[in-house]
Scaffold this active site. Structure first.
Site, short mmCIF file in Angstrom:
data_model
loop_
_atom_site.label_atom_id
_atom_site.label_comp_id
_atom_site.label_asym_id
_atom_site.label_seq_id
_atom_site.Cartn_x
_atom_site.Cartn_y
_atom_site.Cartn_z
N GLY A 1 3.02 -0.56 8.58
CA GLY A 1 2.92 0.86 8.89
C GLY A 1 2.05 1.12 10.11
O GLY A 1 1.00 0.51 10.26
N ALA B 1 4.10 6.86 -1.19
CA ALA B 1 5.30 7.13 -0.38
C ALA B 1 5.30 6.37 0.94
O ALA B 1 6.37 6.04 1.47
CB ALA B 1 5.42 8.63 -0.13
N GLY B 2 4.11 6.08 1.48
CA GLY B 2 4.04 5.32 2.74
C GLY B 2 4.57 3.91 2.55
O GLY B 2 5.43 3.44 3.31
N HIS B 3 4.08 3.23 1.51
CA HIS B 3 4.60 1.89 1.21
C HIS B 3 6.11 1.95 0.98
O HIS B 3 6.86 1.10 1.45
CB HIS B 3 3.97 1.35 -0.08
CG HIS B 3 2.49 1.11 -0.02
ND1 HIS B 3 1.62 1.84 -0.78
CD2 HIS B 3 1.75 0.22 0.68
CE1 HIS B 3 0.38 1.41 -0.56
NE2 HIS B 3 0.43 0.43 0.32
N GLN C 1 -10.28 -9.78 3.26
CA GLN C 1 -10.31 -8.72 4.27
C GLN C 1 -11.28 -7.58 3.94
O GLN C 1 -11.38 -6.61 4.68
CB GLN C 1 -8.91 -8.18 4.53
CG GLN C 1 -8.32 -7.34 3.41
CD GLN C 1 -6.85 -7.02 3.67
OE1 GLN C 1 -5.99 -7.90 3.66
NE2 GLN C 1 -6.56 -5.76 3.94
N GLY D 1 -0.76 -3.13 -3.17
CA GLY D 1 -0.44 -2.38 -4.37
C GLY D 1 -0.93 -0.95 -4.30
O GLY D 1 -1.21 -0.43 -3.21
N LEU E 1 0.92 1.57 -4.87
CA LEU E 1 1.98 2.00 -3.96
C LEU E 1 2.14 3.52 -3.93
O LEU E 1 2.05 4.19 -4.95
CB LEU E 1 3.30 1.33 -4.35
CG LEU E 1 3.30 -0.20 -4.35
CD1 LEU E 1 4.70 -0.74 -4.65
CD2 LEU E 1 2.79 -0.76 -3.02
N GLN F 1 -3.75 -3.03 13.11
CA GLN F 1 -3.17 -4.13 12.33
C GLN F 1 -1.76 -4.47 12.84
O GLN F 1 -1.40 -5.65 12.96
CB GLN F 1 -3.13 -3.73 10.86
CG GLN F 1 -2.43 -4.73 9.96
CD GLN F 1 -2.61 -4.39 8.49
OE1 GLN F 1 -3.62 -4.71 7.89
NE2 GLN F 1 -1.63 -3.72 7.90
P1 AMP Z 1 -1.90 -1.63 2.18
O1 AMP Z 1 -1.38 -1.71 0.78
O2 AMP Z 1 -2.89 -0.54 2.39
O3 AMP Z 1 -2.34 -2.96 2.72
O4 AMP Z 1 -0.65 -1.21 3.07
C1 AMP Z 1 0.52 -1.99 3.09
C2 AMP Z 1 1.38 -1.54 4.24
O5 AMP Z 1 1.74 -0.17 4.07
C3 AMP Z 1 0.66 -1.65 5.60
O6 AMP Z 1 1.57 -2.14 6.56
C4 AMP Z 1 0.28 -0.22 5.86
O7 AMP Z 1 0.15 0.07 7.24
C5 AMP Z 1 1.45 0.52 5.26
N1 AMP Z 1 1.09 1.92 5.00
C6 AMP Z 1 -0.01 2.35 4.32
N2 AMP Z 1 -0.03 3.71 4.32
C7 AMP Z 1 1.04 4.12 5.02
C8 AMP Z 1 1.56 5.40 5.38
N3 AMP Z 1 0.95 6.53 5.02
N4 AMP Z 1 2.70 5.46 6.12
C9 AMP Z 1 3.32 4.31 6.51
N5 AMP Z 1 2.88 3.07 6.20
C10 AMP Z 1 1.77 2.98 5.46
#
Ligand code: AMP
Length: 279
Positions: A147, A35-37, A61, A31, A33, A153
């Site tokens: 990502g 722009a990357g997500h 984790q 969550g 969220l 990961q």
């Molecule tokens: P998280 O919510 O931090 O567990 O991230 C969920 C997914 O989003 C994971 O696969 C992350 O690697 C990916 N993610 C997080 N930040 C970015 C980003 N800046 N660009 C691309 N993917 C991302």
């Protein structure tokens, strides 16, 4: 968009698509969220019949001294973004439903988890692989999107999928950045405004190392030393290393590709970033 909160409701929501053998794209998240997500979500939307996502801040984790209790939670805004992006089913997970009292399984991957985040955060990857293994069982995705921001990961999940013969494709997606180069992260909101202004230096340091490599420097030590020097004043560097994209193997000289990865602290906030050398 179906918002489900239990494994049972998820199963019901997916039943018809499963029966009709629709391809299922899945984006696991914690969550908050950004722009990357959303880049993962958009890609999963484009490549699959059904778009699914999960929002679950996975306690397994987080280490004892980490930020579980203050991790940002923005459920209403997250659901609005996912709906807007065309999600079909979103699981909002709860600890009680994901890990009932009788839960007794840990999924642990070796080798790929050594070094990097695995060394800095013991217990982190077993927590990640346990939840992702469970989510894969719950969603039975055709493709799952991760990502490169969390490079190790990506390598760990790919290894797990191969070792445990999950019938799905892991799709790693490129890092999305703010306009000044800082990689988007849910944790960026912890940065004070002074630290936020300094934060893009991490990306700039990695770029400087890439430039040095492009100029012909193929000694890993020299590339890492440049990053260290660039960050010495403002950051506390946890590590900088050169790693292979496939299995997170440490690269040896001469460096001919792969990614340069760094984790560093700015104030109380930990930033993680990496850059593919040959791009
Ligand atoms: P998280 O919510 O931090 O567990 O991230 C969920 C997914 O989003 C994971 O696969 C992350 O690697 C990916 N993610 C997080 N930040 C970015 C980003 N800046 N660009 C691309 N993917 C991302």
């Amino acid at each position: 968009m179906h918002v489900v909160r239990t494994e049972e409701a998820l199963r019901a929501a997916l039943a018809e698509w499963r029966a009709n053998r629709r391809s299922i794209g899945f984006v696991p998240t914690m969550g908050a969220l950004h722009a990357g997500h959303m880049s993962l979500v958009e890609r999963a939307r484009a490549e699959n019949d059904v778009l699914t996502a999960s929002i679950f801040v996975n306690p397994l984790q987080f280490g004892e001294r980490e930020d579980l209790s203050r991790y940002p939670r923005t459920e209403a805004a997250d659901l609005a973004s996912l709906e807007e992006a065309g999600a079909d089913v979103v699981l909002v997970g709860s600890t009680e439903d994901m890990y009932p009292a009788e839960f007794a399984t840990r999924v642990e991957i070796s080798r790929v988890t050594s070094g990097g985040e695995g060394a800095e955060r013991p217990g982190h990857f077993p927590g990640v692989t346990t939840v992702v293994a469970k989510l894969f069982g719950m969603f039975t995705p055709t493709r799952a999107y991760f990502g490169w921001k969390d490079m190790q990961q990506c390598c760990v999940i790919r290894r797990m999928v191969r070792d445990l013969s999950y019938p799905l494709e892991v799709v790693p997606c490129e890092i999305v950045r703010e306009s000044d180069g800082l990689a988007c992260s849910s944790r960026n909101r912890y940065l004070s405004s002074a630290d936020r202004a300094k934060a893009p230096a991490l990306y700039r340091a990695l770029r400087a190392a890439r430039e040095l490599w492009r100029g012909g420097e193929s000694r890993g030590d020299a590339l890492c030393a440049l990053v260290r020097a660039r960050l010495a004043d403002d950051f506390r560097l946890d590590y900088v290393e050169l790693r292979d994209e496939e299995d997170y193997r440490e690269l040896t000289d001469p460096i001919t590709g792969g990614r340069i990865v760094a984790a560093a602290r700015l104030g109380g906030t930990r930033l993680l970033d990496n850059l593919e050398l040959a791009r």
